[in-house]
Design a protein around this motif. Sequence first.
Motif, PDB file in Angstrom:
ATOM      1  N   ILE A  16       0.835  -1.200   0.000  1.00 21.29           N
ATOM      2  CA  ILE A  16       0.000   0.000   0.000  1.00 21.29           C
ATOM      3  C   ILE A  16       0.870   1.251   0.000  1.00 21.29           C
ATOM      4  N   GLU A  17       1.915   1.266   0.835  1.00 21.04           N
ATOM      5  CA  GLU A  17       2.815   2.413   0.877  1.00 21.04           C
ATOM      6  C   GLU A  17       3.459   2.661  -0.485  1.00 21.04           C
ATOM      7  N   ARG A  18       3.898   1.606  -1.127  1.00 20.23           N
ATOM      8  CA  ARG A  18       4.536   1.748  -2.435  1.00 20.23           C
ATOM      9  C   ARG A  18       3.552   2.241  -3.488  1.00 20.23           C
ATOM     10  N   LEU A  19       2.323   1.754  -3.408  1.00 22.06           N
ATOM     11  CA  LEU A  19       1.311   2.174  -4.363  1.00 22.06           C
ATOM     12  C   LEU A  19       1.020   3.668  -4.228  1.00 22.06           C
ATOM     13  N   VAL A  20       0.906   4.141  -2.990  1.00 22.38           N
ATOM     14  CA  VAL A  20       0.617   5.557  -2.772  1.00 22.38           C
ATOM     15  C   VAL A  20       1.770   6.428  -3.278  1.00 22.38           C
ATOM     16  N   ARG A  21       3.001   6.004  -3.046  1.00 21.90           N
ATOM     17  CA  ARG A  21       4.152   6.771  -3.551  1.00 21.90           C
ATOM     18  C   ARG A  21       4.110   6.846  -5.078  1.00 21.90           C
ATOM     19  N   THR A  22       3.725   5.755  -5.702  1.00 21.26           N
ATOM     20  CA  THR A  22       3.626   5.743  -7.168  1.00 21.26           C
ATOM     21  C   THR A  22       2.516   6.668  -7.652  1.00 21.26           C
ATOM     22  N   LEU A  23       1.370   6.651  -6.963  1.00 23.23           N
ATOM     23  CA  LEU A  23       0.271   7.540  -7.329  1.00 23.23           C
ATOM     24  C   LEU A  23       0.685   8.999  -7.224  1.00 23.23           C
ATOM     25  N   LEU A  24       1.423   9.331  -6.182  1.00 27.54           N
ATOM     26  CA  LEU A  24       1.883  10.706  -6.000  1.00 27.54           C
ATOM     27  C   LEU A  24       2.799  11.122  -7.143  1.00 27.54           C
ATOM     28  N   ILE A  35      -3.034   1.826   7.962  1.00 24.12           N
ATOM     29  CA  ILE A  35      -1.864   1.894   7.084  1.00 24.12           C
ATOM     30  C   ILE A  35      -1.897   3.156   6.219  1.00 24.12           C
ATOM     31  N   SER A  36      -3.069   3.462   5.666  1.00 19.93           N
ATOM     32  CA  SER A  36      -3.145   4.549   4.693  1.00 19.93           C
ATOM     33  C   SER A  36      -3.244   5.936   5.329  1.00 19.93           C
ATOM     34  N   ALA A  37      -3.748   6.026   6.563  1.00 20.28           N
ATOM     35  CA  ALA A  37      -3.902   7.336   7.197  1.00 20.28           C
ATOM     36  C   ALA A  37      -2.570   8.074   7.366  1.00 20.28           C
ATOM     37  N   PRO A  38      -1.503   7.437   7.853  1.00 23.85           N
ATOM     38  CA  PRO A  38      -0.231   8.165   7.937  1.00 23.85           C
ATOM     39  C   PRO A  38       0.281   8.625   6.574  1.00 23.85           C
ATOM     40  N   LEU A  39       0.011   7.839   5.531  1.00 29.21           N
ATOM     41  CA  LEU A  39       0.410   8.236   4.188  1.00 29.21           C
ATOM     42  C   LEU A  39      -0.393   9.460   3.754  1.00 29.21           C
ATOM     43  N   ALA A  40      -1.703   9.439   4.009  1.00 24.45           N
ATOM     44  CA  ALA A  40      -2.547  10.586   3.680  1.00 24.45           C
ATOM     45  C   ALA A  40      -2.125  11.811   4.484  1.00 24.45           C
ATOM     46  N   ARG A  41      -1.758  11.593   5.734  1.00 21.40           N
ATOM     47  CA  ARG A  41      -1.309  12.698   6.585  1.00 21.40           C
ATOM     48  C   ARG A  41      -0.036  13.331   6.038  1.00 21.40           C
ATOM     49  N   GLY A  42       0.884  12.501   5.571  1.00 17.72           N
ATOM     50  CA  GLY A  42       2.113  13.024   4.979  1.00 17.72           C
ATOM     51  C   GLY A  42       1.838  13.769   3.690  1.00 17.72           C
TER      52      GLY A  42
END
Length: 451
Positions: free
Chosen positions: A85-93, A124-131
């Motif tokens: 999930i973390e890797r996917l979000v970084r790719t989306l960004l 898992i996704s909330a800290p990514l969204a927060r960042g």
Amino acid sequence: MSDIGTLANTAVAVVGIVVLIVKLRFNPVIALVIGAGYLGLVTGIGVTRTAETISSGFGDIMAEIGLLVAFGVLMGAILRDLGAIERLVRTLLRVFGPERIPYAMSLTIATLLQSVFLDVLLVISAPLARGLAGKLDRYGTARMATALAIGLESGIIFTVPGVGALTLAALLHVPLGKYLLCGLVVVVPTVLIATAITTFFLVRGWWKPESDEESFVEEPADSGPGGGDGVAVQVRTEPKLIVLFGPILISLVLVATGALAKTAKWDDPALTFVSSPVIALLIGLVGTCFVGRHALGQDRVEQAMAKGLKESGPILLLNGVGGSLAAMIKAAGLGAVLGKHFAAGGVAPLIVVWVIAAVLHVAVGSVTISAITSAGLLAPLAPALGLDPVLVALAAGAGSLFMVHLTSNTFWLLQSLLGQSTKGTLKTCSVGVSVASVVAMAPILALSMIL
């Protein structure tokens, strides 16, 4: 029993379930069984048949979704430990940029990530969204919190293999492939439009950072890859994203292909076998296990699956007793009663389905419980009205999204993990998901003109 008696006793059973859960703090599993038992006894079904109906209803729903839920949760558990999930979000960004990331993240969560247990996905996704919020303007927290809330709650209801979607399909006897295709038609525009509408108002003066944001509460130690022991798991090799998500995508493509083949009356034994939902998700799970073993090692995969099995237990119990209640409502003859009265009036049936589910959700405060209860109430109604059951399932799901509020665990997790005040969370989560609830009815009503 008279029609009025059946309606009145069903209403008493539903109100009783709400009171037991909300006021007396009964576990929802116990409350649903008590409600089902009451309905069976007072409507003349009889002691023996009431007990048999509770058991058979539980068994029937488990036969339909038990393995599907377990396979989906196990895939999600392994993906979590892989850090997918973390890797996917970084790719989306990187692909969409900061301005479009709320929409991309919300839509991805609502579609691709529904194998992951909701609370785990949120943590898992909330800290990514927060960042990511820090990379946006002063409304970054509002935008990311809204996107996250809408994606999480819409996905669990409309997207296979989300738990709500699996349960609604099973309770209303909708082929899973058909629900998958129709759910995608609903969830994609719903997420994008609802996020845009809510964001429009938030960034035009409704969101006030000074009162709607608070200091962050640190997320639990198991929010990172590796989970429960609080120690980040070292990935031995880092597979490409398409390899990580390939198995679950293959599963969903197989299920969808089976649905299309059935519509086209293409009868091929091999395709029928591999596209059956249980086999398709099993293929996805086996593929995910191989990817996990290559990247993490067999021991870590076994640990992830053990956690996944633990998480799936409460889900299966709740869905099972939802099947018990639905079976009892059917045995009580509610379908014939409602069908008679609906046919005699000019009420738009799908709007009434939405209203019933929405009222239940406001009362109970749980998307899953309100979806299960409303689907059980309304399952007998579809054949009486000549409606395609998938429309009733989707409308019940849409209604169950209305007004996520203070009794929801998702509400409080979003409040703490994204640094919002309670007032702020009411704006992003309660209002945002309610907008999605209303918006979803547009594609559902459009589908009703086709199906």
